[in-house]
Structure formats: C-alpha cells, structure tokens
Motif scaffolding. Structure first.
Motif, PDB file in Angstrom:
ATOM      1  N   ILE A 197      -9.611  -5.423   0.048  1.00  0.00           N
ATOM      2  CA  ILE A 197      -8.927  -4.438  -0.778  1.00  0.00           C
ATOM      3  C   ILE A 197      -9.162  -4.787  -2.240  1.00  0.00           C
ATOM      4  N   ALA A 243      -5.921   1.098  -5.965  1.00  0.00           N
ATOM      5  CA  ALA A 243      -6.502   0.234  -4.940  1.00  0.00           C
ATOM      6  C   ALA A 243      -7.455   1.026  -4.054  1.00  0.00           C
ATOM      7  N   PRO A 259       0.169  -3.542  -9.690  1.00  0.00           N
ATOM      8  CA  PRO A 259      -0.969  -2.780  -9.165  1.00  0.00           C
ATOM      9  C   PRO A 259      -0.946  -1.335  -9.639  1.00  0.00           C
ATOM     10  N   VAL A 308      -7.953  -4.269  -5.915  1.00  0.00           N
ATOM     11  CA  VAL A 308      -6.688  -3.906  -6.553  1.00  0.00           C
ATOM     12  C   VAL A 308      -6.838  -4.013  -8.067  1.00  0.00           C
ATOM     13  N   TRP A 362       0.818  -1.215   0.000  1.00  0.00           N
ATOM     14  CA  TRP A 362       0.000   0.000   0.000  1.00  0.00           C
ATOM     15  C   TRP A 362       0.853   1.268   0.000  1.00  0.00           C
TER      16      TRP A 362
END
Length: 362
Positions: A77, A89, A86, A79, A43
């Motif tokens: 989450i 998100a 990624p 994504v 993250w």
C-alpha cells in the motif's frame, strides 16, 4: 521508504506545479503485515472521505482479495501523508510474473473495473503525481489498468505508455422518449416479444437478490450462464475459471452486491452481478443464455433492472468496460449512456520493457 512530493514533481514529466504545502507530503510503501494492518485499520476512513471512490475501493472488497493472494504475492500500500496524517492511498500487489520479472498491479485487478486512489486528497494533482512517481521507484514493471482518465491519477499516468477503454454509464431513470426513433422502435419490438411470450403461457420472472443467501444461490446460475457463453474463449472466462475463489469474495461483499435475474419458467436465462455504493450501481458480470439470442434476454433483463433501480432511488448504473466489438457498443448505446474512458498504463522498470511488450501496451 519516503520521498518528498516536491522532488517527485521536479523529476516527473510535464512540469506540474506542486501545491503550496506539497513539500510536507511523503509517500510510505507499506508491505506484507504492515500493509494488511493499514488496510484493516485505516483504509475505511480514507474510503469514506472519497466521494468518487467506487465499490472496487471498499475495504471489504480489497480485504477479500488480499486474503486470496498466492504465497508468491506481496500486498503493498502506497500512503501519501502530511502532518495531518494519511491523505491518499493506493492498494497494490507485487509478484513475480511468468517471465521471472517483478510486476506490480492494483489489488483486485482484473476483477475491479475502476482503479482509484482513496483519501481526502485523492484528486489533488500533486498528491496523485507523487504516488505515481513512487511507483517508478519500486524496481518492478508497473501496470495500472482501468484508471479513470479524468481522475488526477489518470491524468498523470497518461504520460506513460497506455491504451484507452470506453466505459458506459446509464443515468436513471432511463428516458426512452429522448432516444432516436429507431432506438425506441427496437425497445418496443423487444418488449412486445416478451409480452407475447407471457401471453403464450410462459412465466417470466424478474428478481433482484436482497441477502447473502439469495446472492450466492443466484451466483451459481450466473456462473453457469457465463460458462455457456464464454467457455474456452480465453479472456471472457476470467471469473468462471475460479468460481470458488470469486464466490468467497462475494460472500464477504454481500452487503454491497446484488444479482438480478430473469427466468422463463424455472430456467434463468439472464443474470447480472452488480456492486453498489450510495445511489450508484456498477455492473460487474452479466451473463445470458446464448441459445436464446433471438429473444435478447440481456436487453430484457437490463430494461427491468434499470426500472427497478430507478424506483429504488438509484441515479446511475455503470456498465463498465466496453470493448471495441460492434456488438458491445451497439448493445450499450441502446440506453443512451454517458461515455467515459479509463487508462491502462504501463511503466517498465529500468531493467527493460518486457511487460509492455507482453501486455500489448502501445
């Protein structure tokens, strides 16, 4: 679970045109331990690549809230990924509501004043659209509060049932000379009142915390003031009803938080909790002594805080949600803010629309 962005856009209302590479983007729904691992390990990199993200999207803030979820709640989450990894998100919580229906809302709501996607493609309309469309496939009532209306996600979910909330952002330093004559007169009158107080022998002290110990000590004063103002009034009591829970969040987030206080003698009469990212501060929880309403301690604190932040290099203080109550609008308008808006949008599951009725979404 995955789906192509092209398929989501084809089904989505409005006929948005996908990006040339949109067909290579998929959305994965991570749950439980998998979601927690992503929050811890990946993250932060997405957050760092999102200039528009606020402290409410920081990994520390979200991890602190994730650790406090009740046993019935599941961290999720969404994504959006491509061959490059990624790209965006959104952190969520799924739980069974009071009426027994599965509900999904953002992680840290309602504490967070702004909900945004994170990632390098967070503001790409096609990516925001596929994430929003993926929400409708969760077989749950979805509530997304406080999404900036001018964000890619906000523009897409404006097609859902929604309400709008005003938000105020003060540019720093405050230019009082550009304000109307009546507004300047009000500021001068309040300043004179506090100068007279000091001239009469009262010690007036402004402070802004600079470490975790000071922050937690000041939070005790803020919580007490907040209870004096809002005790027993319902929504205004949302944080003080769980002081210890929120205190633990602040302890984790001390590096990106401060509390400004104003005291007369030994008594704190106003306090304001803020988060910050870069040169932008966000007011999360103000409180003042209601018995001193005639002295307007909230205004006195805010004038000192804005001057202090400007001197420290901050360029904006976001005052966040603004209710339609005349007092709130008038209070924030005194600082010539830039007005923006957030959406609170709902998308009920195919099982019905109990969520929207319960939450009052028109």
């Amino acid at each position: 679970m995955t789906k192509s962005v092209a398929d989501a856009l084809m089904r989505g209302p409005g006929g948005l045109t996908p990006l040339p590479s949109a067909s290579s983007v998929t959305v994965d729904v991570l749950e439980g331990p998998g979601a927690k691992d992503f929050l811890i390990s990946q993250w932060a990199a997405l957050y760092d690549q999102t200039p528009m993200a606020t402290p409410y999207q920081s990994p520390v803030w979200l991890a602190a809230h994730a650790d406090l979820l009740p046993p019935t709640a599941v961290l999720q989450i969404l994504v959006a990924s491509s061959g490059a990894g990624p790209r965006a998100a959104l952190a969520l919580v799924q739980d069974r509501g009071l009426v027994g229906r599965m509900e999904v809302q953002p992680l840290s709501a309602p504490d967070a004043e702004y909900i945004r996607l994170v990632g390098p493609d967070a503001e790409q309309p096609a990516v925001a659209a596929v994430i929003a469309e993926s929400l409708t496939g969760l077989n749950a009532d979805v509530m997304l509060p406080d999404v900036p209306a001018d964000s890619a996600l906000g523009r897409y979910i404006a097609q859902w049932q929604h309400t709008l909330t005003r938000c105020a952002r003060i540019q720093l330093p405050v230019d009082y000379t550009a304000m109307s004559r009546s507004t300047r007169r009000e500021h001068k009158r309040r300043t004179r009142d506090w100068n007279d107080l000091a001239a009469d022998g009262h010690t007036v002290t402004y402070r802004r915390t600079s470490c975790a110990t000071e922050l937690l000590d000041a939070y005790a004063d803020l919580a007490q003031l907040h209870q004096l103002r809002w005790r027993g009034t319902g929504p205004g009591d949302r944080l003080t009803s769980a002081d210890e829970r929120f205190r633990s969040v602040l302890e984790r987030c001390a590096a990106m938080a401060f509390i400004a206080t104003l005291a007369i003698g030994e008594d704190v009469v106003a306090a304001q909790l803020c988060l910050h990212r870069g040169r932008h501060a966000y007011s999360l929880l103000p409180a003042m002594n209601p018995a001193l309403q005639d002295l307007a301690p909230g205004h006195a604190l805010l004038r000192r805080l804005t001057a202090d932040l400007a001197a420290a290099g901050y360029t904006a203080l976001d005052l966040g949600r603004t209710s339609s109550a005349p007092g709130q609008l008038a209070y924030k308008s005194q600082y010539a803010p830039t007005w923006t808006a957030t959406l609170t949008a709902a998308q009920p599951s195919t099982a019905g629309s109990a969520l929207t009725a319960q939450k009052g979404i028109a």
